[in-house]
Motif scaffolding. Sequence first.
Motif, short mmCIF file in Angstrom:
data_model
loop_
_atom_site.label_atom_id
_atom_site.label_comp_id
_atom_site.label_asym_id
_atom_site.label_seq_id
_atom_site.Cartn_x
_atom_site.Cartn_y
_atom_site.Cartn_z
N ASN A 546 0.84 -1.20 0.00
CA ASN A 546 0.00 0.00 0.00
C ASN A 546 0.87 1.25 0.00
O ASN A 546 1.84 1.35 0.76
CB ASN A 546 -0.91 0.02 1.22
CG ASN A 546 -1.88 1.19 1.20
OD1 ASN A 546 -2.81 1.22 0.41
ND2 ASN A 546 -1.65 2.18 2.06
N LEU A 547 0.50 2.20 -0.84
CA LEU A 547 1.15 3.50 -0.84
C LEU A 547 0.32 4.45 0.01
O LEU A 547 -0.81 4.80 -0.36
CB LEU A 547 1.29 4.04 -2.26
CG LEU A 547 1.99 5.39 -2.38
CD1 LEU A 547 3.47 5.24 -2.05
CD2 LEU A 547 1.80 5.98 -3.78
N PHE A 548 0.84 4.83 1.16
CA PHE A 548 0.21 5.85 1.99
C PHE A 548 0.55 7.20 1.37
O PHE A 548 1.72 7.60 1.31
CB PHE A 548 0.73 5.79 3.43
CG PHE A 548 0.32 4.56 4.19
CD1 PHE A 548 -0.79 4.59 5.02
CD2 PHE A 548 1.06 3.39 4.10
CE1 PHE A 548 -1.16 3.46 5.75
CE2 PHE A 548 0.70 2.26 4.82
CZ PHE A 548 -0.43 2.29 5.65
N ARG A 549 -0.43 7.89 0.90
CA ARG A 549 -0.20 9.15 0.21
C ARG A 549 0.15 10.29 1.18
O ARG A 549 -0.19 10.24 2.37
CB ARG A 549 -1.46 9.54 -0.58
CG ARG A 549 -1.73 8.67 -1.80
CD ARG A 549 -0.72 8.89 -2.88
NE ARG A 549 -1.07 8.22 -4.13
CZ ARG A 549 -0.32 8.26 -5.22
NH1 ARG A 549 0.83 8.92 -5.21
NH2 ARG A 549 -0.72 7.63 -6.33
N LYS A 550 0.82 11.27 0.66
CA LYS A 550 1.14 12.49 1.43
C LYS A 550 -0.15 13.05 2.02
O LYS A 550 -1.17 13.15 1.35
CB LYS A 550 1.79 13.52 0.52
CG LYS A 550 2.11 14.84 1.21
CD LYS A 550 2.72 15.83 0.21
CE LYS A 550 2.96 17.18 0.87
NZ LYS A 550 3.57 18.16 -0.08
N GLY A 551 -0.12 13.39 3.30
CA GLY A 551 -1.29 13.91 3.99
C GLY A 551 -2.12 12.84 4.69
O GLY A 551 -2.97 13.16 5.52
N HIS A 552 -1.89 11.57 4.35
CA HIS A 552 -2.57 10.47 5.03
C HIS A 552 -1.86 10.16 6.34
O HIS A 552 -0.72 10.57 6.57
CB HIS A 552 -2.58 9.23 4.14
CG HIS A 552 -3.50 9.33 2.96
ND1 HIS A 552 -4.20 8.25 2.48
CD2 HIS A 552 -3.83 10.38 2.16
CE1 HIS A 552 -4.93 8.62 1.43
NE2 HIS A 552 -4.70 9.92 1.21
N ARG A 553 -2.53 9.42 7.19
CA ARG A 553 -1.94 8.94 8.44
C ARG A 553 -1.91 7.41 8.45
O ARG A 553 -2.76 6.77 7.82
CB ARG A 553 -2.75 9.42 9.66
CG ARG A 553 -2.85 10.92 9.83
CD ARG A 553 -3.82 11.26 10.96
NE ARG A 553 -4.07 12.69 11.09
CZ ARG A 553 -3.49 13.47 11.99
NH1 ARG A 553 -2.62 12.94 12.85
NH2 ARG A 553 -3.77 14.76 12.05
N ILE A 554 -0.97 6.87 9.18
CA ILE A 554 -0.93 5.43 9.44
C ILE A 554 -1.59 5.19 10.78
O ILE A 554 -1.26 5.87 11.77
CB ILE A 554 0.52 4.91 9.47
CG1 ILE A 554 1.22 5.21 8.14
CG2 ILE A 554 0.53 3.41 9.76
CD1 ILE A 554 2.72 4.94 8.17
N ARG A 555 -2.54 4.28 10.82
CA ARG A 555 -3.25 3.99 12.07
C ARG A 555 -3.03 2.53 12.48
O ARG A 555 -3.09 1.62 11.65
CB ARG A 555 -4.75 4.24 11.92
CG ARG A 555 -5.60 3.77 13.11
CD ARG A 555 -7.03 4.24 13.01
NE ARG A 555 -7.11 5.68 13.19
CZ ARG A 555 -8.23 6.39 13.08
NH1 ARG A 555 -9.37 5.79 12.77
NH2 ARG A 555 -8.21 7.70 13.27
N VAL A 556 -2.80 2.32 13.76
CA VAL A 556 -2.79 0.98 14.35
C VAL A 556 -4.00 0.90 15.28
O VAL A 556 -4.14 1.69 16.22
CB VAL A 556 -1.49 0.71 15.13
CG1 VAL A 556 -1.59 -0.62 15.87
CG2 VAL A 556 -0.30 0.70 14.17
N GLN A 557 -4.88 -0.04 15.00
CA GLN A 557 -6.13 -0.22 15.75
C GLN A 557 -6.01 -1.48 16.61
O GLN A 557 -5.73 -2.56 16.09
CB GLN A 557 -7.28 -0.35 14.76
CG GLN A 557 -8.62 -0.72 15.37
CD GLN A 557 -9.66 -0.93 14.28
OE1 GLN A 557 -9.94 -0.06 13.48
NE2 GLN A 557 -10.23 -2.13 14.26
#
Length: 612
Positions: A546-557
């Motif tokens: 997956n490419l996390f785009r600029k401005g996105h956040r990575i979340r751990v749930q």
Amino acid sequence: MIAAPKRARNFHCWLNGRRILPVMRAAFVLSIALSLDLLFSLAASGEARPSIQLDVPVKMRDGVTLSADVWLPDATGKFPVLIYRTPYGKAKAPKDWTTFVKAVTRGYAVVIQDVRGRYASEGDFDPYRNEGRDGYDTIEWAATQPWSNGVIGTFGLSYPGAVQWLAAVENPPHLKAMVPAMTFSTPRNFFYSGGVFDGSWLDWIWFNIAPDARVRKHLPGPKTRKEAASAWKKEHERMQNYLPMRDLPDLKTVAPFYYEWLAHPPMSDWWDGAELRDKYDRVHAAVLNISGWYDEAYGPDGATTNFNGLLDARKNEPSPRSETIIGAWTHGELQVSKAGDLDFGKSAAVDYDEIILRWMDHYLKGIDNGVEKEKPVRIFVMGANVWRDEDAWPLVRAQQTPFYLTNAAGAKLSLGADPCANCDPFAEFTSDPAHPVRDLYEQFGARDYRSFARRKDVLLFDSEPLTSDLEVTGPIQAEMYVSADVSDFDLWVRVLDVWPDGAAYNLMSPGLDVLRASYRNQSVKPELVEPGKVYRLELNRLLTSNLFRKGHRIRVQVSGAFMPHFSRNLQTGKSEVTTSAMQVGHIRIHDDAGHVSRIVLPVIPAGTAVAK
């Protein structure tokens, strides 16, 4: 389906003189109707018309006779053979998949067989237990038929994928190529996942197995998929919540095997017959493994594990003949571009039939179509929405990059590049088996879980908005330091892509991201935890691209349950299979200096990825 013309040319269909038993009549009527429609369609298009032999008997080594439909090209001679074995009804298969028509017009004989105990085949259905021997016997039977040149391939998805592997590890001499799609590598990550029983077996049996079983055994209850769907609406919550699980009455007569599964924990040697990971040296066919990031959890785990297992077993051979393809697909949906709520673009959809037949053309017919010259790994990078060919899995250039789970001042949970020196030493959530965390969605795929932010039984650790694109491709490892005030619990650690508008999309289907604390060491017997003691729990089967785009956040749930996909931990130290008493638990995720909880992401350096 294309409308049939008034008359078909050179149509041949016979029953080999076999009497149609009452239990077979419905399947036969459907089979011949579908076959006629397909043949008429071919006639209208000017394609060659296959001959179809219905309900051909195939005797197994123990005397049980299985039933197969045989499709032959409209030509003389002997042909390479493709075998498709299914528990879902051979009569239905040509309606569900176009592969059969395309294969026979391409010069293959095709065998479509009901597995033991299903539809027109004799015997008792005991899922996966007989498929190795029966598959071997069917392959070797096909090799000796007058229309066969003795070169055999197999294909199929899900259960029809599993039967290929179970037969292949028996080493049938005439099996030369196979394309197993969306299936497992080990029963320990198939019937269970992370030590937790897979709840989807209930609806699999209810919809796919029980109706035909009731017909065969003259039992009351739903006998068609439509009837099963109507009953499921009324009964599914009761069935999914039933405790103890072994006392559920609904499947006792139609699926006794279900209760046998429940009776054996994941590490029991009872499962060894379906274990593939120690048997790759027995497999000599060319294997193309296929799965999707949103496949059932065992799928991408199985495809990559089986791919690498074959590479290791064949490291001294000039050509390993092992490849894998993983797309942005849910289970069985290879020819669509949308998975759940996200559309990944036109290129995400593929021609599944052509992938199969191109592989078979090379390894069964010897056609030089470039298959052997291609890179062995083909993956779809979500977010970038492009296909990419790679030399290996995992990617060698991936940089293992830690992100730390912290509880900052003011009860703000975060995910950062460094441990927090002055944060609270833990974050705590409540896990109540009587009111477990439940999935908001019935179907897999990319789904928006932003609403979980309002729950007290879920912890969300978010990174800051990314300042540049970040690609994560490969296995993900969660290293969690956890304590609880109960003697057992489940730990779910899910990774999500949070968009600027707040939408939070999962990157994989549930199952890769769970671990039962009492099975942290993969022991045969559960090892209960000592309340208050901190344990290091490692979840090492997560994977994505997956490419996390600029401005996105990575979340751990993080949570303690995710019903109804997997069974819930009652948190008493006793199994939900045999007991019903429950205990509320308070679970802590630690982030102090001696217990640094983190998730390690395989980050692909910018500028090193070339899309295809």
